[in-house]
Enzyme design. Structure first.
Site, PDB file in Angstrom:
ATOM      1  N   GLU A   1      -3.765  48.105  92.492  1.00  0.00           N
ATOM      2  CA  GLU A   1      -4.536  48.440  94.087  1.00  0.00           C
ATOM      3  C   GLU A   1      -3.168  48.866  94.839  1.00  0.00           C
ATOM      4  O   GLU A   1      -4.707  49.933  95.608  1.00  0.00           O
ATOM      5  CB  GLU A   1      -5.065  46.598  94.173  1.00  0.00           C
ATOM      6  CG  GLU A   1      -5.253  45.782  93.399  1.00  0.00           C
ATOM      7  CD  GLU A   1      -6.728  46.207  92.883  1.00  0.00           C
ATOM      8  OE1 GLU A   1      -7.059  46.943  94.766  1.00  0.00           O
ATOM      9  OE2 GLU A   1      -7.239  45.984  92.102  1.00  0.00           O
TER      10      GLU A   1
ATOM     11  N   GLU B   1     -11.276  53.978  89.153  1.00  0.00           N
ATOM     12  CA  GLU B   1     -10.456  52.469  87.992  1.00  0.00           C
ATOM     13  C   GLU B   1      -9.842  53.512  87.361  1.00  0.00           C
ATOM     14  O   GLU B   1      -8.568  53.209  87.495  1.00  0.00           O
ATOM     15  CB  GLU B   1     -11.759  52.162  87.744  1.00  0.00           C
ATOM     16  CG  GLU B   1     -12.614  51.498  88.919  1.00  0.00           C
ATOM     17  CD  GLU B   1     -11.747  50.219  89.898  1.00  0.00           C
ATOM     18  OE1 GLU B   1     -10.696  50.195  89.253  1.00  0.00           O
ATOM     19  OE2 GLU B   1     -12.593  50.460  91.307  1.00  0.00           O
TER      20      GLU B   1
END
Length: 635
Positions: free
Chosen positions: A385, A442
């Protein structure tokens, strides 16, 4: 929900009594409750992770009997029974006999080229796609594409784009999901009375205005305000956020999260944020560059330290409950204003369940793997993240201005030649990369996290050293085993019939596994015993920091450079080959499905207001408890 209401009002919340009344056996009743819990957890009858359809494992006549509990339940059953029990469409995707998508409703099928045409036209008019759906219709021998825009308000007139284009006219029709958004807006107005500061009140008002009008520019302004609300005691996420379920990769699912911050857990994350620049300089695209304080031209000059909080979700409404979130998804806001990171601590804790062992880990290593799993996974998600989604600098051109020296373009470390591509006027990352954007983004973030997992200084920030109970070196090794396990597990979300991946993260994990097997010089192996339906991952611990890390480095550098320079052609060729499932990988997939473990469902608490007192109600971790929690939200 109708059956839950009947059960509560007529049978004192006893599902057994309801079943007995309508002569439904215990096994069928249990199967129905399992199905209902799974449906509610995934916000529909397709798994949030994988997009594969699931059906009730009970006799159809039993559900029909239960439906006699009320006239409304009987009517609902008559409308949905056929599609509920049918195995087709088996997955989500562009509408065909095998696939379907709520983003492209209607009886006239739409194809990829048509979606691209509508999306590019919308982009040219400055209309954002996240809160839209596209419906194709035939009207007087003409093709019409209706862009259904989510909003409370409906316009008296319809805006028409590209009237004379032979591909078809495009109409903007607002008022999609009007009823649902009206209820959301009513609750936002109520919530605004309890804000802790003017910023919170402002972004709630901006949410409200955006949802009423469908104007996503207002929503983008709300995200700028939300970013500035740092370290709140109560955190929130609302809006059309994640595009994972759109096969085109741009239309988003509405998501709602309310969570409570944990100050002690957040303090550790804050320390990492403060030292982030040191770790960014160790990423592969910074190597060989002295400019930009050693970070090079493909990294932001100043890493805007984000707000990074550990939070405990009170309510999380989405088809997937993620362990970590990095928002907003708008790259222009991220680069100019920053972003927020949150770790959903009570979701992450599920990884520590000792009973949830992986069938792909050797028996001799299973206990050690499970002991370290949560710890390694937690740090991996944190790095994903913060430094995965938080790094990188796009090469752009906007109104004749370039984000780089166009006369002397920076050197591309992949080719050692000056870059030759970048994002042109009005081009965006998602617009250029389309269906690849989400999974590549991702994958790149996962790679950043994994690449830094051998950094002893970084691991020490979390209390893991060579002297701690959970040792740093063991965490690194465990993470590489996890990469193998996740790559295999991801195969369950590949649809052989359509040749498509059902989940962005699963595709990324398999691509990473394939990279480690192909480029790791044998440091990782997978043994397949087809007769025993057995797959096992093996990792040579002594070669993790050499062959393993080198393989990750190559893949990470490629994806980063493709992304920064808008090189979608090279990216597609590389990534599609790496995530292709053929040959012996198809046999691996068969074994993975034979070993498939039950999907998690999460039972969530509710809050209730009694006069001025707020109280929390929790529910049993059972299908009945999960259904009750939803029923008492008055959905």
């Amino acid at each position: 929900m109708e059956l839950a209401r009947c059960c509560r009002e007529r049978f004192s919340s006893s599902w057994a009594a309801l079943a007995e009344t309508f002569d439904v056996n215990e096994a069928d009743m249990a199967s129905f409750l399992e199905y209902a819990a799974r449906f509610l957890s995934n916000i529909g009858n397709y798994y949030g992770s994988g997009d594969q359809k699931f059906t009730p494992e009970m006799h159809k006549k039993s559900l029909k009997a239960i439906a006699f509990a009320s006239d409304r339940a009987t009517d609902l059953f008559s409308h949905i029974a056929r599609s509920m029990f049918s195995p087709q469409p088996s997955s989500l995707g562009y509408p065909t006999e095998q696939t379907q998508s709520a983003y492209y409703p209607g009886e006239v099928p739409i194809i990829l080229d048509e979606v691209a045409y509508v999306s590019q036209t919308m982009e040219g008019y400055g209309i954002h796609p996240e809160n839209t759906r596209i419906r194709k219709i035939h009207e007087e021998d003409q093709i019409i594409f209706e862009v259904l825009q989510a909003s409370v308000e409906t316009a008296d007139s319809v805006k028409v784009l590209n009237v004379r284009d032979p591909k078809g006219s495009i109409r903007i029709v607002n008022g999609d999901h009007s009823e649902e958004l009206e209820r959301i807006c009513a609750n936002l107005r109520s919530a605004a009375q309890y804000t802790a500061n003017p910023r919170q009140k402002k972004f709630l008002e901006q949410y409200h205005q955006s949802f009423r009008t469908g104007d996503l520019d207002i929503y983008k302004e709300s995200q700028k305000t939300w970013i500035c609300d740092t370290s709140p005691s109560v955190e929130n996420i609302f809006g059309f956020v994640e595009p994972y379920r759109d096969p085109f990769g741009s239309r988003a699912e509405f998501e709602g999260v309310v969570a409570i911050a944990n100050r002690e857990e957040t303090a550790v994350l804050t320390t990492l944020v403060e030292q982030s620049s040191n770790f960014i300089k160790q990423l592969p695209w910074t190597e060989g560059f002295s400019e930009n304080d050693g970070k090079g031209p493909f990294e932001k000059a100043l890493f805007e330290a984000p707000d990074f909080s550990s939070i405990h979700a009170l309510a999380y409404c989405s088809s997937i409950v993620f362990g970590g979130i990095n928002l907003p998804n708008y790259n222009d806001i991220r680069q100019e204003h920053g972003f927020k990171n949150v770790i959903i601590a009570n979701r992450m804790s599920a990884e520590s369940n000792e009973a949830d062992t992986s069938p792909f880990v050797h028996t001799a290593e299973a206990a050690m793997f499970q002991k370290h799993r949560y710890h390694a996974y937690y740090i991996w998600v944190v790095l994903h993240e913060l430094l995965g989604h938080g790094t990188g600098r796009m090469m752009t051109e906007e109104h004749g201005k370039f984000s780089f020296d166009v006369e002397h373009p920076p050197r591309n470390p992949l080719t050692e030649a000056p870059i030759s591509s970048w994002y042109r006027q009005v081009q965006t990352w998602t617009g250029v990369f389309g269906d690849l954007a989400t999974t590549v983004d991702e994958c790149r973030a996962e790679l950043v996290g994994a690449y830094l997992m051998d950094n002893l200084e970084l691991l020490a920030l979390f209390g893991y050293t060579s002297h701690s109970e959970i040792k740093a070196q063991d965490l690194t090794y465990n993470l590489y085993v996890q990469l193998g396990v996740d790559g295999l597990r991801g195969l369950q979300n590949f649809n052989v019939d359509s040749g498509k991946w059902g989940q962005a993260h699963s595709r990324a994990h398999f691509a990473m596994l394939k990279c480690l097997l192909r480029d790791g010089d044998g440091f990782m192996t997978v043994r397949c015993n087809s007769e025993a339906n057995d797959l096992k991952v093996s990792v040579d611990r002594s070669r993790v920091q050499t062959n393993g890390k080198a393989a990750l480095r190559g893949m990470l550098l490629r994806l980063h450079m493709y992304r920064c320079t808008a090189d979608v052609k090279s990216c597609r060729q590389y990534y599609e080959d790496l995530s292709k499932v053929d040959g012996h990988y198809l046999e691996w997939r068969r074994v993975v499905l034979a070993q498939k473990q039950p999907e998690w469902v999460f039972v969530q608490a509710n809050t209730f207001l009694d006069s001025e007192e707020v109280y929390l109600k929790e529910y049993e971790a059972t299908p009945e408890g999960l259904i009750q929690s939803w029923s008492e939200r008055e959905i």
